[in-house]
Design a protein around this motif. Structure first.
Motif: not given
Length: 164
Positions: A9-28, A30-35
């Motif tokens: 369960g701990l691994l599942f939630w940590q993976t889910l939060i990591f993927l969400l964080l990754f998607l949020l960072l990719a969407k919001f 990384w584009k400004p940072i890369l820009g």
């Protein structure tokens, strides 16, 4: 051993939060940072190009300055040469004037010496003539004191005179 091996369960939630964080960072984020990184890279490239252009301008300015400096040196050398020529001309002119003046003064001195010589000779001649007349007068007085000697002298002069 709970601390060393995590549960599923701990691994599942940590993976889910990591993927969400990754998607949020990719969407919001990384584009400004890369820009902003792209903008920074562009500004660095622009600065490098400007530095290269400034370097080329500095080289052209340096070449222009060297040309101006060479022209100034050439002009200075010409001015020095002209000054030297003018000085030489003035020296030659002064030498010529001095020579002419010395010749003129020498000629005047010679003429003055000649005039004084002529005057002295004339004075000597006048003095000699005066002495001759004085001597002749004394001789004649002595010889003409006698009336017979006077008559003889007149007769001699009359013989020497030719009648026309």
């Amino acid at each position: 051993m709970n601390l060393i091996t995590p549960e599923f369960g701990l691994l599942f939630w940590q993976t889910l939060i990591f993927l969400l964080l990754f998607l949020l960072l990719a969407k919001f984020a990384w584009k400004p940072i890369l820009g902003s990184l792209k903008d920074r890279e562009d500004s660095i490239d622009q600065a490098l190009k400007m530095a290269e252009q400034a370097k080329l301008e500095m080289q052209s300015l340096k070449a222009g300055n060297e040309k101006l400096l060479a022209d100034a040196r050439h002009e200075r050398d010409q001015m020095l040469k002209e000054g030297q020529n003018i000085a030489n001309q003035l020296i030659e002119k002064a030498k010529t004037s001095a020579t002419e003046e010395a010749n003129r003064i020498t000629q005047q001195a010679r003429e003055a010496i000649q005039q004084e010589k002529n005057q002295a000779l004339a004075e000597v001649k006048n003095t000699a003539a005066q002495l001759s007349v004085d001597i002749a007068e004394r001789v004649l007085r002595r010889e003409l004191a006698d009336p017979a000697a006077q008559q003889k002298l007149v007769d001699e002069y009359l013989k020497d005179v030719k009648l026309n």
